[in-house]
Design a protein around this motif. Sequence first.
Motif, PDB file in Angstrom:
ATOM      1  N   PRO A  21     -12.000   0.394   4.320  1.00 36.52           N
ATOM      2  CA  PRO A  21     -11.746  -0.449   3.144  1.00 36.52           C
ATOM      3  C   PRO A  21     -12.513   0.074   1.941  1.00 36.52           C
ATOM      4  O   PRO A  21     -13.711   0.331   2.017  1.00 36.52           O
ATOM      5  N   ILE A  22     -11.822   0.273   0.832  1.00 32.50           N
ATOM      6  CA  ILE A  22     -12.507   0.672  -0.409  1.00 32.50           C
ATOM      7  C   ILE A  22     -12.397  -0.440  -1.453  1.00 32.50           C
ATOM      8  O   ILE A  22     -12.813  -0.277  -2.588  1.00 32.50           O
ATOM      9  N   PHE A  23     -11.791  -1.563  -1.054  1.00 33.57           N
ATOM     10  CA  PHE A  23     -11.754  -2.784  -1.848  1.00 33.57           C
ATOM     11  C   PHE A  23     -11.095  -2.578  -3.211  1.00 33.57           C
ATOM     12  O   PHE A  23     -10.030  -1.990  -3.287  1.00 33.57           O
ATOM     13  N   TYR A  24     -11.725  -3.052  -4.286  1.00 34.11           N
ATOM     14  CA  TYR A  24     -11.054  -3.061  -5.579  1.00 34.11           C
ATOM     15  C   TYR A  24     -11.037  -1.678  -6.219  1.00 34.11           C
ATOM     16  O   TYR A  24     -12.074  -1.005  -6.314  1.00 34.11           O
ATOM     17  N   VAL A  25      -9.844  -1.258  -6.664  1.00 33.93           N
ATOM     18  CA  VAL A  25      -9.694   0.031  -7.343  1.00 33.93           C
ATOM     19  C   VAL A  25      -8.951  -0.187  -8.657  1.00 33.93           C
ATOM     20  O   VAL A  25      -8.260  -1.195  -8.835  1.00 33.93           O
ATOM     21  N   THR A  26      -9.085   0.769  -9.566  1.00 39.26           N
ATOM     22  CA  THR A  26      -8.420   0.688 -10.862  1.00 39.26           C
ATOM     23  C   THR A  26      -7.665   1.987 -11.118  1.00 39.26           C
ATOM     24  O   THR A  26      -7.753   2.945 -10.340  1.00 39.26           O
ATOM     25  N   VAL A  27      -6.964   2.029 -12.226  1.00 43.30           N
ATOM     26  CA  VAL A  27      -6.229   3.232 -12.589  1.00 43.30           C
ATOM     27  C   VAL A  27      -7.176   4.417 -12.789  1.00 43.30           C
ATOM     28  O   VAL A  27      -6.775   5.584 -12.653  1.00 43.30           O
ATOM     29  N   ASP A  36      -4.164  -3.324 -11.368  1.00 42.26           N
ATOM     30  CA  ASP A  36      -3.478  -2.373 -12.250  1.00 42.26           C
ATOM     31  C   ASP A  36      -2.100  -2.039 -11.680  1.00 42.26           C
ATOM     32  O   ASP A  36      -1.976  -1.211 -10.773  1.00 42.26           O
ATOM     33  N   THR A  37      -1.069  -2.671 -12.218  1.00 40.80           N
ATOM     34  CA  THR A  37       0.287  -2.497 -11.682  1.00 40.80           C
ATOM     35  C   THR A  37       0.827  -1.089 -11.879  1.00 40.80           C
ATOM     36  O   THR A  37       1.788  -0.694 -11.213  1.00 40.80           O
ATOM     37  N   ILE A  38       0.218  -0.320 -12.772  1.00 45.09           N
ATOM     38  CA  ILE A  38       0.679   1.050 -12.989  1.00 45.09           C
ATOM     39  C   ILE A  38       0.552   1.884 -11.719  1.00 45.09           C
ATOM     40  O   ILE A  38       1.292   2.857 -11.514  1.00 45.09           O
ATOM     41  N   LEU A  39      -0.372   1.496 -10.832  1.00 44.83           N
ATOM     42  CA  LEU A  39      -0.540   2.235  -9.585  1.00 44.83           C
ATOM     43  C   LEU A  39       0.702   2.155  -8.707  1.00 44.83           C
ATOM     44  O   LEU A  39       0.999   3.080  -7.952  1.00 44.83           O
ATOM     45  N   LYS A  40       1.441   1.050  -8.802  1.00 46.71           N
ATOM     46  CA  LYS A  40       2.657   0.908  -7.998  1.00 46.71           C
ATOM     47  C   LYS A  40       3.697   1.962  -8.384  1.00 46.71           C
ATOM     48  O   LYS A  40       4.478   2.417  -7.541  1.00 46.71           O
ATOM     49  N   THR A  41       3.698   2.372  -9.627  1.00 43.26           N
ATOM     50  CA  THR A  41       4.690   3.359 -10.084  1.00 43.26           C
ATOM     51  C   THR A  41       4.396   4.754  -9.551  1.00 43.26           C
ATOM     52  O   THR A  41       5.253   5.641  -9.645  1.00 43.26           O
ATOM     53  N   LYS A  42       3.223   4.956  -8.984  1.00 52.78           N
ATOM     54  CA  LYS A  42       2.842   6.282  -8.486  1.00 52.78           C
ATOM     55  C   LYS A  42       3.371   6.562  -7.083  1.00 52.78           C
ATOM     56  O   LYS A  42       3.333   7.696  -6.626  1.00 52.78           O
ATOM     57  N   GLY A  43       3.845   5.512  -6.402  1.00 56.39           N
ATOM     58  CA  GLY A  43       4.479   5.688  -5.100  1.00 56.39           C
ATOM     59  C   GLY A  43       3.652   6.485  -4.113  1.00 56.39           C
ATOM     60  O   GLY A  43       2.447   6.259  -3.945  1.00 56.39           O
ATOM     61  N   SER A  44       4.304   7.443  -3.435  1.00 55.48           N
ATOM     62  CA  SER A  44       3.674   8.184  -2.340  1.00 55.48           C
ATOM     63  C   SER A  44       2.493   9.043  -2.780  1.00 55.48           C
ATOM     64  O   SER A  44       1.721   9.503  -1.938  1.00 55.48           O
ATOM     65  N   LEU A  45       2.319   9.249  -4.070  1.00 57.85           N
ATOM     66  CA  LEU A  45       1.151   9.983  -4.546  1.00 57.85           C
ATOM     67  C   LEU A  45      -0.128   9.200  -4.276  1.00 57.85           C
ATOM     68  O   LEU A  45      -1.201   9.791  -4.102  1.00 57.85           O
TER      69      LEU A  45
END
Length: 386
Positions: A230-236, A254-263
């Motif tokens: 577990p690395i808990f809370y992360v940001t962009v 940070d919802t922008i992380l969802k757009t990064k998909g498999s990366l």
Amino acid sequence: MQISEESQPLLSPQQESEFLFSELQPPPLSCNPRILSIFVVAFDTRAGNIVEWKYPENYSLSGVEFKAMPSGAHNVQHDILMFEVHSHFGIAAYIMKQVANVAERGARMKSVGVVCDNFLALCQHEERLVELGHEMVDSPGRYEALIQYMVEWNEGCTEAAPLLMEVKPSTVGSMYDLFKSQGVHIFALWKMLMLRRRVLLHCTPPISRHCSYVLCLAALSYTLFTESVPIFYVTVNDLSVLKMKKSYIACSADTILKTKGSLVYDVYVTGSSVFDSKDNILPVTRGDIIRYNHLCNAVDRDYGTKNTSEVDRMIQNYFVTLTSDMFTTFSNLMAGSRRMESTHLKDIRFHSSDLPFLQTLVDTLGYDVELFQPGCCEQSLDSIFG
């Protein structure tokens, strides 16, 4: 809520009771509870999030100002956040206080946190950090109590104290909440963690609830054979770090992380929906449904008669035992016939629809075990594991 399933139970009522309330515990971990650093993060109306103060002064805390005070923090009065700090782990208590101060735009926001060697030590500091957080917003610039706390803690702690993977007292009920919110997908998540996948949970402030969920998932999936840290809370700002990690459990606002998909991730959880990196709903099997119904029956039956911590432990024990029995069976097979038959599946509470998962697990871990192939009629009823 149960899911309709006509298959016969995998356990008798007596076996189910023995299984759910077994005393089996997760394996112990070595943990050094010393505080490595203590700090204060503040919101500056001109500079934004800043590390206002830290001790020792030469300890690197780059990026912690965004983890200890996340986006949207101004919408809540207080929060508890956990996060990774350069391979170590931190916990911070965020406090906001309304002030009649034009320079601070009417609100003083600060987070007081510590960094430790191991995430299992974090929960021990929560109560005191909340107290120190209130002191900091009431009396800014007075750091003596923070240094005193660190010094006294380190003087009193023991080196390499063994701790069990347990949900901290302040998160009592989190395991039950996670189980009810995810429903049958809790088993799909468990499988993904067994396969060392990267799991990212979407959250909004307050973040504490999802940090607890991350800890719960780690507790459900921890074994000596496969571990999702577990690395808990992360940001962009952690994007480059996330790209390099092969396995983790985390949450982010940070919802922008969802757009990064498999990366960045293999599994994305938002609310009660669980997606893969291609935005497909994660499938469940007949075996998942059967296990979920049995566990749900037991939880619903005992929720009114047992305290919340006992229900949490019951859910945790279910997954810990399921995991232990699975790996014990693999170990025995590798020392013997090296072939898993249908009787082995029943013994470990698995169903033929779980065979694709088991095959992927065997391949991932490099086990020399052959799995039986079900008959065509039975196979036609099975869900295919994604």
